[in-house]
Design a protein around this motif. Structure first.
Motif, PDB file in Angstrom:
ATOM      1  N   TYR A   1       0.827  -1.200   0.000  1.00  0.00           N
ATOM      2  CA  TYR A   1       0.000   0.000   0.000  1.00  0.00           C
ATOM      3  C   TYR A   1       0.862   1.251   0.000  1.00  0.00           C
ATOM      4  O   TYR A   1       1.941   1.290   0.588  1.00  0.00           O
ATOM      5  N   GLY A   2       0.385   2.249  -0.714  1.00  0.00           N
ATOM      6  CA  GLY A   2       1.103   3.510  -0.825  1.00  0.00           C
ATOM      7  C   GLY A   2       0.371   4.396  -1.796  1.00  0.00           C
ATOM      8  O   GLY A   2      -0.849   4.550  -1.713  1.00  0.00           O
ATOM      9  N   ALA A   3       1.102   4.949  -2.767  1.00  0.00           N
ATOM     10  CA  ALA A   3       0.467   5.780  -3.789  1.00  0.00           C
ATOM     11  C   ALA A   3      -0.129   4.871  -4.867  1.00  0.00           C
ATOM     12  O   ALA A   3      -0.196   3.651  -4.706  1.00  0.00           O
ATOM     13  N   ASP A   4      -0.546   5.470  -5.973  1.00  0.00           N
ATOM     14  CA  ASP A   4      -1.324   4.698  -6.949  1.00  0.00           C
ATOM     15  C   ASP A   4      -0.554   4.380  -8.224  1.00  0.00           C
ATOM     16  O   ASP A   4      -1.140   4.221  -9.289  1.00  0.00           O
ATOM     17  N   GLN A   5       0.785   4.250  -8.123  1.00  0.00           N
ATOM     18  CA  GLN A   5       1.539   3.861  -9.312  1.00  0.00           C
ATOM     19  C   GLN A   5       1.112   2.478  -9.809  1.00  0.00           C
ATOM     20  O   GLN A   5       0.549   1.687  -9.072  1.00  0.00           O
TER      21      GLN A   5
ATOM     22  N   GLY B   1      -1.239   1.478 -11.815  1.00  0.00           N
ATOM     23  CA  GLY B   1      -2.670   1.211 -11.738  1.00  0.00           C
ATOM     24  C   GLY B   1      -3.142   0.876 -10.342  1.00  0.00           C
ATOM     25  O   GLY B   1      -4.180   0.229 -10.173  1.00  0.00           O
ATOM     26  N   GLY B   2      -2.389   1.312  -9.337  1.00  0.00           N
ATOM     27  CA  GLY B   2      -2.755   1.040  -7.948  1.00  0.00           C
ATOM     28  C   GLY B   2      -2.339  -0.338  -7.463  1.00  0.00           C
ATOM     29  O   GLY B   2      -2.573  -0.672  -6.301  1.00  0.00           O
ATOM     30  N   LEU B   3      -1.688  -1.136  -8.317  1.00  0.00           N
ATOM     31  CA  LEU B   3      -1.323  -2.499  -7.928  1.00  0.00           C
ATOM     32  C   LEU B   3       0.099  -2.631  -7.404  1.00  0.00           C
ATOM     33  O   LEU B   3       0.436  -3.612  -6.743  1.00  0.00           O
ATOM     34  N   ARG B   4       0.949  -1.638  -7.688  1.00  0.00           N
ATOM     35  CA  ARG B   4       2.332  -1.722  -7.233  1.00  0.00           C
ATOM     36  C   ARG B   4       2.819  -0.321  -6.876  1.00  0.00           C
ATOM     37  O   ARG B   4       3.394   0.389  -7.685  1.00  0.00           O
ATOM     38  N   PRO B   5       2.572   0.110  -5.613  1.00  0.00           N
ATOM     39  CA  PRO B   5       2.938   1.462  -5.222  1.00  0.00           C
ATOM     40  C   PRO B   5       4.449   1.643  -5.108  1.00  0.00           C
ATOM     41  O   PRO B   5       5.189   0.683  -4.946  1.00  0.00           O
ATOM     42  N   GLY B   6       4.869   2.885  -5.196  1.00  0.00           N
ATOM     43  CA  GLY B   6       6.290   3.215  -5.080  1.00  0.00           C
ATOM     44  C   GLY B   6       6.803   3.839  -6.360  1.00  0.00           C
ATOM     45  O   GLY B   6       6.350   3.519  -7.457  1.00  0.00           O
ATOM     46  N   THR B   7       7.760   4.751  -6.214  1.00  0.00           N
ATOM     47  CA  THR B   7       8.335   5.407  -7.385  1.00  0.00           C
ATOM     48  C   THR B   7       8.964   4.375  -8.313  1.00  0.00           C
ATOM     49  O   THR B   7       9.713   3.504  -7.876  1.00  0.00           O
ATOM     50  N   GLU B   8       8.646   4.491  -9.583  1.00  0.00           N
ATOM     51  CA  GLU B   8       9.111   3.499 -10.548  1.00  0.00           C
ATOM     52  C   GLU B   8      10.638   3.527 -10.692  1.00  0.00           C
ATOM     53  O   GLU B   8      11.266   4.591 -10.670  1.00  0.00           O
ATOM     54  N   ASN B   9      11.217   2.349 -10.875  1.00  0.00           N
ATOM     55  CA  ASN B   9      12.646   2.208 -11.141  1.00  0.00           C
ATOM     56  C   ASN B   9      12.861   2.453 -12.634  1.00  0.00           C
ATOM     57  O   ASN B   9      12.941   1.520 -13.430  1.00  0.00           O
ATOM     58  N   VAL B  10      12.936   3.714 -13.000  1.00  0.00           N
ATOM     59  CA  VAL B  10      12.927   4.076 -14.421  1.00  0.00           C
ATOM     60  C   VAL B  10      14.099   3.458 -15.187  1.00  0.00           C
ATOM     61  O   VAL B  10      13.895   2.933 -16.290  1.00  0.00           O
ATOM     62  N   PRO B  11      15.337   3.491 -14.667  1.00  0.00           N
ATOM     63  CA  PRO B  11      16.420   2.864 -15.436  1.00  0.00           C
ATOM     64  C   PRO B  11      16.162   1.386 -15.727  1.00  0.00           C
ATOM     65  O   PRO B  11      16.334   0.932 -16.864  1.00  0.00           O
ATOM     66  N   ALA B  12      15.747   0.644 -14.722  1.00  0.00           N
ATOM     67  CA  ALA B  12      15.497  -0.791 -14.908  1.00  0.00           C
ATOM     68  C   ALA B  12      14.321  -1.030 -15.846  1.00  0.00           C
ATOM     69  O   ALA B  12      14.351  -1.949 -16.675  1.00  0.00           O
ATOM     70  N   ILE B  13      13.284  -0.214 -15.716  1.00  0.00           N
ATOM     71  CA  ILE B  13      12.113  -0.366 -16.582  1.00  0.00           C
ATOM     72  C   ILE B  13      12.471  -0.053 -18.033  1.00  0.00           C
ATOM     73  O   ILE B  13      12.058  -0.759 -18.968  1.00  0.00           O
ATOM     74  N   ALA B  14      13.276   0.987 -18.245  1.00  0.00           N
ATOM     75  CA  ALA B  14      13.730   1.307 -19.605  1.00  0.00           C
ATOM     76  C   ALA B  14      14.536   0.140 -20.174  1.00  0.00           C
ATOM     77  O   ALA B  14      14.404  -0.212 -21.351  1.00  0.00           O
ATOM     78  N   GLY B  15      15.358  -0.473 -19.325  1.00  0.00           N
ATOM     79  CA  GLY B  15      16.126  -1.630 -19.756  1.00  0.00           C
ATOM     80  C   GLY B  15      15.246  -2.817 -20.080  1.00  0.00           C
ATOM     81  O   GLY B  15      15.486  -3.538 -21.061  1.00  0.00           O
ATOM     82  N   LEU B  16      14.225  -3.025 -19.271  1.00  0.00           N
ATOM     83  CA  LEU B  16      13.289  -4.127 -19.525  1.00  0.00           C
ATOM     84  C   LEU B  16      12.578  -3.933 -20.853  1.00  0.00           C
ATOM     85  O   LEU B  16      12.393  -4.883 -21.628  1.00  0.00           O
ATOM     86  N   GLY B  17      12.190  -2.704 -21.142  1.00  0.00           N
ATOM     87  CA  GLY B  17      11.539  -2.426 -22.418  1.00  0.00           C
ATOM     88  C   GLY B  17      12.447  -2.699 -23.596  1.00  0.00           C
ATOM     89  O   GLY B  17      12.035  -3.302 -24.595  1.00  0.00           O
TER      90      GLY B  17
END
Length: 382
Positions: free
Chosen positions: A226-230, A232-248
């Protein structure tokens, strides 16, 4: 001294150069928080959206159905525990296979400890569960079935499509852990007929610590954090942008190069198997002979311990006896035990997994080292 030949790609893969290049800007100048309204935040937000679209394209989903997580273990926990929370007391029966990864088996056991009914379905001698066995396990109160797409140890591919044909008409949710299959064989959520699907970035040349969960639109699921609504509300917390960019970036490479990758992996695996089988009388293949990941060779060497064999060859070969998540002792693997593999054969088992960077020369060098180590140990054991 040459580096050992790496044959442990099922444990983890190196970060692809293209993936590292995609990550780099977000470690330095493009450091904005995706939730910020200024230009830096918008740039980060757009990068996350682009990565979400690439991951969705890899598995044939809509971008809105992709939830980024910190790893596949988190995604599996979200799938099982999130569905359980959403359904409450309406349905409290869960079905899993006997060869699931601990990231599924452990949350399933936790639900059982909390009062859920848990049915563990047996597999055959190849590590494959039958759709008929799944059908026999279903009940009116079955909420979810979780069967992995491909096994992380022996590589056996499960008949997920046929299982879906059993669960879907009954309104039972189906989850599959596709951590090992993505990037090696086609993974399409519509063809598979699944409602939830797990991905692990570090299994297809993205960084460790990044994963995703596909959640079919309309699926009953609630967050477990529980936290903010990142997300879609299913996984709160500031996104790990570097890792997500790498995953993409890794998802795009996996999709674009899949036919060539699949062919290369299969050729490397078969060459390795041929060299070992030709020099080691009594070598036995574990896993399905045909319905198996193209990169995975799980074999038992006769008369020796698999762990001792890899220790004897460690200067030339980097491999493991089984899953990196639970291979610290000499106990027989739970997967091999579920397959009914005799203790002696299981003791001599090793998992050899090739990858995109694997070359013919590396396979030849590794096979020679393994054969030589086996010969020395077999003579010693006499």
């Amino acid at each position: 001294m040459q580096e050992p030949v790496y044959l442990d790609y099922n444990a983890t893969t190196p970060v692809a150069p293209e993936v590292a290049a995609a990550i780099a800007p977000f470690l330095r100048e493009a450091f904005g928080n995706p939730s910020s309204g200024h230009a830096g935040g918008r740039f980060a937000r757009e990068a996350v959206a682009q990565a979400r679209a690439e991951v969705a394209a890899l598995v044939g989903a809509d971008p809105a159905e992709i939830v980024f997580t910190g790893c596949a273990t988190e995604a599996n926990n979200l799938a099982l525990l999130g569905v359980a929370r959403a359904l409450g007391s309406a349905k409290r029966h869960l079905v899993v296979s006997a060869v699931e990864h601990p990231a599924v088996a452990a949350p399933a056991a936790a639900l059982a400890a909390a009062g859920w009914e848990l049915t563990v379905v047996a597999v055959d001698e190849h590590g494959r569960v039958s759709p008929e066995a799944i059908a026999a396990a279903l009940r009116p109160d079955t909420a979810l079935v979780s069967v992995m797409h491909a096994n992380n140890e022996v590589g056996t591919i499960q008949p997920v499509e046929a299982i879906s044909a059993v669960t879907r008409p009954r309104g039972i949710l189906l989850h599959t852990d596709a951590a090992q299959s993505a990037g090696k064989i086609p993974v399409d959520v519509e063809s598979l007929g699944v409602d939830l699907l797990t991905l692990a970035g570090h299994k297809f040349y993205a960084p460790k610590g990044t994963g995703a969960l596909y959640v079919r639109r309309g699926t009953s699921i609630q967050p477990v954090l529980y936290g903010a609504d990142q997300e879609g509300g299913l996984r709160p917390g500031t996104e790990n942008v570097p890792a997500i960019a790498g995953l993409g970036a890794a998802a795009r490479l996996a999709r674009e190069r899949l036919p060539a990758t699949r062919e290369h992996l299969h050729r490397m695996r078969e060459l390795l198997h041929q060299r070992l089988a030709g020099a080691v009388p009594g070598l036995e293949l574990n896993g399905h002979p045909a319905q198996r990941l193209p990169n995975t060779l799980h074999v038992s060497f006769p008369g020796v311990s698999g762990r001792a064999l890899l220790e004897a060859a460690q200067d030339t070969v980097a491999a493991s006896v089984g899953s990196a998540c639970h291979s610290a002792d000499d106990a027989v693997s739970g997967v091999l035990a579920a397959m009914g593999i005799p203790a002696g054969r299981a003791s001599g088992a090793v998992r050899l997994s090739v990858g995109v960077p694997t070359t013919d020369a590396e396979v030849e060098r590794a096979a020679a080292a393994l054969v030589a180590a086996w010969s020395r140990l077999a003579r010693t054991n006499g």
